[in-house]
Design an enzyme around this catalytic site. Structure first.
Site, PDB file in Angstrom:
ATOM      1  N   HIS A 243      28.453  23.845  15.746  1.00  0.00           N
ATOM      2  CA  HIS A 243      29.682  24.467  16.247  1.00  0.00           C
ATOM      3  C   HIS A 243      30.116  25.498  15.222  1.00  0.00           C
ATOM      4  O   HIS A 243      29.886  25.308  14.025  1.00  0.00           O
ATOM      5  CB  HIS A 243      30.779  23.401  16.434  1.00  0.00           C
ATOM      6  N   GLU A 298      28.956  18.623  24.056  1.00  0.00           N
ATOM      7  CA  GLU A 298      28.154  18.930  25.241  1.00  0.00           C
ATOM      8  C   GLU A 298      27.332  17.780  25.815  1.00  0.00           C
ATOM      9  O   GLU A 298      27.112  17.734  27.029  1.00  0.00           O
ATOM     10  CB  GLU A 298      27.255  20.128  24.963  1.00  0.00           C
TER      11      GLU A 298
HETATM   12  N1  ACO Z   1      20.039  23.040  16.505  1.00  0.00           N
HETATM   13  C1  ACO Z   1      19.249  23.443  15.479  1.00  0.00           C
HETATM   14  N2  ACO Z   1      19.661  24.301  14.532  1.00  0.00           N
HETATM   15  C2  ACO Z   1      20.913  24.772  14.641  1.00  0.00           C
HETATM   16  C3  ACO Z   1      21.794  24.401  15.669  1.00  0.00           C
HETATM   17  C4  ACO Z   1      21.310  23.486  16.630  1.00  0.00           C
HETATM   18  N3  ACO Z   1      22.065  23.090  17.627  1.00  0.00           N
HETATM   19  N4  ACO Z   1      22.973  25.026  15.515  1.00  0.00           N
HETATM   20  C5  ACO Z   1      22.856  25.790  14.430  1.00  0.00           C
HETATM   21  N5  ACO Z   1      21.613  25.645  13.899  1.00  0.00           N
HETATM   22  C6  ACO Z   1      21.072  26.252  12.687  1.00  0.00           C
HETATM   23  C7  ACO Z   1      20.722  27.720  12.903  1.00  0.00           C
HETATM   24  O1  ACO Z   1      19.396  27.873  13.349  1.00  0.00           O
HETATM   25  C8  ACO Z   1      20.944  28.274  11.519  1.00  0.00           C
HETATM   26  O2  ACO Z   1      19.850  27.902  10.713  1.00  0.00           O
HETATM   27  P1  ACO Z   1      19.264  28.913   9.593  1.00  0.00           P
HETATM   28  O3  ACO Z   1      20.418  29.278   8.719  1.00  0.00           O
HETATM   29  O4  ACO Z   1      18.204  28.114   8.948  1.00  0.00           O
HETATM   30  O5  ACO Z   1      18.785  30.103  10.355  1.00  0.00           O
HETATM   31  C9  ACO Z   1      22.137  27.462  11.008  1.00  0.00           C
HETATM   32  O6  ACO Z   1      22.101  26.220  11.709  1.00  0.00           O
HETATM   33  C10 ACO Z   1      23.475  28.124  11.260  1.00  0.00           C
HETATM   34  O7  ACO Z   1      23.475  28.587  12.573  1.00  0.00           O
HETATM   35  P2  ACO Z   1      24.492  29.654  13.120  1.00  0.00           P
HETATM   36  O8  ACO Z   1      23.831  30.337  14.258  1.00  0.00           O
HETATM   37  O9  ACO Z   1      25.032  30.503  12.009  1.00  0.00           O
HETATM   38  O10 ACO Z   1      25.659  28.783  13.592  1.00  0.00           O
HETATM   39  P3  ACO Z   1      26.741  29.276  14.574  1.00  0.00           P
HETATM   40  O11 ACO Z   1      28.044  28.967  13.980  1.00  0.00           O
HETATM   41  O12 ACO Z   1      26.590  30.670  15.013  1.00  0.00           O
HETATM   42  O13 ACO Z   1      26.361  28.371  15.819  1.00  0.00           O
HETATM   43  C11 ACO Z   1      26.399  27.402  17.894  1.00  0.00           C
HETATM   44  C12 ACO Z   1      27.208  27.735  16.644  1.00  0.00           C
HETATM   45  C13 ACO Z   1      26.073  28.694  18.643  1.00  0.00           C
HETATM   46  C14 ACO Z   1      27.255  26.517  18.775  1.00  0.00           C
HETATM   47  C15 ACO Z   1      25.091  26.679  17.469  1.00  0.00           C
HETATM   48  O14 ACO Z   1      25.380  25.536  16.708  1.00  0.00           O
HETATM   49  C16 ACO Z   1      24.205  26.335  18.659  1.00  0.00           C
HETATM   50  O15 ACO Z   1      23.440  27.176  19.116  1.00  0.00           O
HETATM   51  N6  ACO Z   1      24.300  25.070  19.192  1.00  0.00           N
HETATM   52  C17 ACO Z   1      23.518  24.678  20.340  1.00  0.00           C
HETATM   53  C18 ACO Z   1      24.173  25.161  21.622  1.00  0.00           C
HETATM   54  C19 ACO Z   1      25.437  24.384  21.955  1.00  0.00           C
HETATM   55  O16 ACO Z   1      25.473  23.154  21.903  1.00  0.00           O
HETATM   56  N7  ACO Z   1      26.471  25.141  22.326  1.00  0.00           N
HETATM   57  C20 ACO Z   1      27.772  24.592  22.695  1.00  0.00           C
HETATM   58  C21 ACO Z   1      28.771  24.814  21.607  1.00  0.00           C
HETATM   59  S1  ACO Z   1      30.351  24.192  22.057  1.00  0.00           S
HETATM   60  C22 ACO Z   1      30.992  25.403  23.092  1.00  0.00           C
HETATM   61  O17 ACO Z   1      30.950  26.566  22.821  1.00  0.00           O
HETATM   62  C23 ACO Z   1      31.541  25.041  24.345  1.00  0.00           C
END
Ligand code: ACO
Length: 354
Positions: A243, A298
């Site tokens: 998140h 989720e």
């Molecule tokens: N699974 C695996 N790795 C992840 C996940 C995940 N769910 N979420 C983040 N990461 C990793 C990224 O790959 C990144 O790794 P790196 O630095 O080695 O490249 C690191 O964690 C940070 O990721 P960011 O993209 O900077 O995190 P951000 O704050 O942008 O992401 C997000 C938030 C988009 C929700 C992300 O966690 C994600 O894609 N989750 C899965 C989709 C999801 O469940 N979405 C619903 C969110 S709740 C809502 O909006 C209603």
């Protein structure tokens, strides 16, 4: 360059706050758990909109306007419905929102979603729309308009809990969009179209359907740990984890789980999901050490939407019904500030020759 605007404060609000380190969602000073147990969805929307949804409107007045709004939305079904029902649901809902007149009140805009989505889904099945019952709350009436019969109390209660849990949580991507649109003095109806379009992506409101696909895929593999290893080693993301703001478990996940426990048939799936979650958190901390990737809402949201009888492509639009109240509140608040949102970009392109 902070391309995701992490940590940037772009608005002042009295509406809602997400405390990502303590795991708290506050709406007008109430925790999301309190909203669920004491106010329900319609009561929470009235609490959120009070003082914004037209001068002098009381909470009781807002509540009464919901039923009238659904009746008006039902009368306006027609023009757009036939063409929209031919398109994927995600597009059909955009067409439904685009048909909402600019001069609509907040209740009329919000009502367009449950009425329009129920009619769209029925129309795709070759069924005609069912008229709303203004005496019911939004969740119960949506299920009634969708299925053509009243929903059982635990089912309607679960959807009401879901709508309340997702109604508003600070400046998430779609709410920010709604505020940007409203800041130009465009209509509140336009702000909701903007919010919806931002919401549809799988990293945001489009997450619950793919989350259930992921759970099914992991279950079918027969070995959750091996599946997780393959997924994360290949650079994949686990739906339902991570998140932008929460660094601890999203409190809404537990609120939804509690509601799910009252729905008998979902209990087996809940046990699988809990096992998957435990293993996934362990795998994430191995593959992404120091990232603090925790459970978001989720997985339990997807189980709940499935348990109340929705098809997967309806998950995101139904999520949007709940969230639309937040878009409207923030758009109204933004309009009151009177200030257009217009940031800068760092230009790194070429300069003219010479
Ligand atoms: N699974 C695996 N790795 C992840 C996940 C995940 N769910 N979420 C983040 N990461 C990793 C990224 O790959 C990144 O790794 P790196 O630095 O080695 O490249 C690191 O964690 C940070 O990721 P960011 O993209 O900077 O995190 P951000 O704050 O942008 O992401 C997000 C938030 C988009 C929700 C992300 O966690 C994600 O894609 N989750 C899965 C989709 C999801 O469940 N979405 C619903 C969110 S709740 C809502 O909006 C209603």
């Amino acid at each position: 360059m902070n391309s995701g605007l992490e940590g940037v404060i772009a608005a002042e609000t009295v509406l809602s706050h997400t405390d990502g380190s303590r795991g708290v969602v506050l709406v007008r000073g109430h925790t999301v758990q309190e909203l669920i147990s004491r106010h329900g969805y319609d009561g929470s929307v009235a609490l959120l909109w009070e003082g914004f949804a037209g001068d002098g409107l009381t909470r009781a007045g807002i509540l009464e306007a919901f039923g009238d709004g659904r009746q008006l939305a039902f009368q306006r079904l027609g023009g757009w419905l036939e063409a929209a029902a031919q398109r994927p649901l995600i597009e059909g809902v955009r067409m439904c929102l685009a048909a909402v007149p600019d001069e609509s009140t907040p209740s009329q805009i919000a009502a367009a979603m449950p009425v329009g989505i129920a009619a769209l889904i029925r129309s795709r099945r070759g069924q005609s729309p069912v008229a709303p019952d203004p005496s019911l709350g939004t969740a119960a009436d949506f299920l009634r308009m969708l299925h053509g019969a009243p929903a059982d109390e635990p089912i309607a209660g679960a959807l009401d809990t879901y709508f309340t849990a997702v109604m508003d949580n600070g400046l998430n991507a779609s709410t920010f969009t709604a505020r940007v649109v409203a800041s130009t003095r465009a209509s509140i109806a336009s702000a909701v179209v903007g919010g919806y379009c931002t919401f549809t992506g799988p990293l945001h409101g489009g997450a619950p359907g793919p989350t259930l696909d992921m759970l099914d895929e992991a279950a079918a593999s027969g070995d959750i740990d091996a599946w997780l290893e393959r997924k994360l080693a290949g650079g994949g993301r686990l739906m339902g984890f991570g998140h932008r703001v929460f660094r601890v478990r999203d409190p809404r996940a537990d609120a939804l789980r509690e509601s799910l426990q009252h729905l008998g048939p979902s209990v087996g799936r809940l046990a699988f999901a809990a096992d998957f979650e435990r293993r996934a958190l362990a795998a994430l901390s191995r593959h992404k050490p120091g990232r603090s990737l925790q459970t978001n809402l989720e997985i339990n949201a997807a189980l709940l939407l499935d348990a109340v009888g929705l098809e997967r492509d309806a998950f995101m639009p139904v999520f949007a019904i709940g969230r639309s109240a937040g878009w409207i509140a923030h758009a109204l608040e933004q309009q009151k500030t009177g200030r257009m949102i217009r940031p800068l970009a760092n230009y790194i392109g070429p300069q003219p020759p010479g």
